[in-house]
Write an enzyme that holds these catalytic residues in place. Structure first.
Site, PDB file in Angstrom:
ATOM      1  N   HIS A   9       0.822  -1.213   0.000  1.00 41.71           N
ATOM      2  CA  HIS A   9       0.000   0.000   0.000  1.00 41.71           C
ATOM      3  C   HIS A   9       0.859   1.269   0.000  1.00 41.71           C
ATOM      4  O   HIS A   9       2.053   1.251   0.309  1.00 41.71           O
ATOM      5  CB  HIS A   9      -0.923   0.010   1.220  1.00 41.71           C
ATOM      6  CG  HIS A   9      -0.167   0.012   2.519  1.00 41.71           C
ATOM      7  ND1 HIS A   9       0.405   1.142   3.056  1.00 41.71           N
ATOM      8  CD2 HIS A   9       0.128  -0.997   3.383  1.00 41.71           C
ATOM      9  CE1 HIS A   9       1.005   0.843   4.189  1.00 41.71           C
ATOM     10  NE2 HIS A   9       0.858  -0.455   4.405  1.00 41.71           N
ATOM     11  N   GLU A  82      -2.196  -7.210   7.245  1.00 48.86           N
ATOM     12  CA  GLU A  82      -0.893  -7.151   7.906  1.00 48.86           C
ATOM     13  C   GLU A  82      -0.909  -8.013   9.164  1.00 48.86           C
ATOM     14  O   GLU A  82      -1.975  -8.454   9.623  1.00 48.86           O
ATOM     15  CB  GLU A  82      -0.584  -5.688   8.255  1.00 48.86           C
ATOM     16  CG  GLU A  82       0.776  -5.421   8.903  1.00 48.86           C
ATOM     17  CD  GLU A  82       1.943  -5.851   8.029  1.00 48.86           C
ATOM     18  OE1 GLU A  82       2.158  -7.086   7.940  1.00 48.86           O
ATOM     19  OE2 GLU A  82       2.637  -4.990   7.484  1.00 48.86           O
TER      20      GLU A  82
END
Length: 207
Positions: A9, A82
Site C-alpha cells: 500500500h 498485515e
C-alpha cells in the site's frame, strides 16, 4: 504463463512517523494517495484480470485507485491483512513501545513473539495468507495476471512461503517501499527440465 503482482500500500502518516499499524485502519496520507495514483497506470499496463486487496483502509484505498485504472473492482479479503501486532504496540514508535511496555518490547527483540498478548506469529499469518494466494492463482487462466494489494511485513513472509523456500528468508529480502511491487510468474524453465513452477521475477519495483 500466469503472473501474480503483489503491491504494498501507499504511505500513511503513521508510516511517515514510524508508528506501528498492524490492524489499525489508518488511511493513506497525501503522499500515499499520490503514490497510488502514480503506480496505477504502470500496473494497469500489465492488464490484470482481477484485483484482490486487504480490507484495511490503507491497502483498500491503494487497490481502488489501481483497480479503477484497470476498469475493475477490487475484492476485499481479510486473509491478506498485515500482522496483528497486539493492542499495546499499535500507534507507538519503537521507542515509545520500549518505554511503556518494556517486557513486551524485550520479547519482540528476542524473537519470543508468541509471548506477546494479541500478536500474530509468522505461522499465524502464513496460515491465512498462503491459502489466499493459492486461491487467487487457481482462478487464473493461462496468460492471465492478477494483482494483490497488501502490507510490507506480511508480504515479506508470505512470498517466500508461497514459493516453497525453506526456513524464514524474509529478512534477507529488502523492505518493500510504499507502493513497491513484487512479480511472481508461473512458467516452464530449461533449468527445471521444462517443469512449470512459480518464480520470483522482481522485488520492490517502484513507479
Amino acid at each position: 504463463m500466469r503472473r501474480l503482482v503483489l503491491l504494498r500500500h501507499g504511505r500513511t502518516e503513521w508510516n511517515d512517523t514510524g508508528r506501528a499499524q498492524g490492524h489499525a485502519d489508518v488511511p493513506l496520507d497525501d503522499v500515499g494517495l499520490a503514490q497510488a495514483t502514480e503506480v496505477a497506470p504502470h500496473l494497469a499496463a500489465l492488464r490484470p484480470v482481477a484485483v484482490w486487496t486487504s480490507d484495511l483502509l490503507r491497502a483498500a484505498q491503494t487497490a481502488d485507485a489501481v483497480a479503477a485504472e484497470c476498469g475493475l473492482a477490487a475484492t476485499r479479503d481479510e486473509r491478506i491483512r498485515e500482522f496483528d501486532i497486539g493492542p499495546n504496540r499499535v500507534g507507538l514508535t519503537s521507542e515509545e513501545y520500549a518505554e511503556r511496555f518494556p517486557d513486551e518490547h524485550a520479547a519482540l527483540v528476542a524473537g519470543e513473539i508468541e509471548t506477546i498478548p494479541g500478536r500474530e506469529t509468522r505461522e499465524d499469518v502464513l496460515a491465512r495468507f498462503v491459502p489466499a494466494l493459492t486461491s487467487y492463482v487457481d482462478a487464473l487462466g493461462e496468460g492471465e495476471t492478477a494483482l494483490v494489494v497488501s502490507h510490507g511485513a506480511a508480504l515479506r513472509v508470505a512470498v517466500p512461503a508461497f514459493l516453497g523456500w525453506e526456513g524464514d528468508p524474509g529478512e534477507s529480502l529488502g523492505v518493500l517501499a510504499n507502493c513497491g511491487w513484487v512479480v511472481l510468474e508461473h512458467s516452464a524453465s530449461t533449468w527445471t527440465g521444462g517443469v512449470e513452477q512459480w518464480r520470483l521475477m522482481a522485488w520492490n519495483r517502484i513507479a
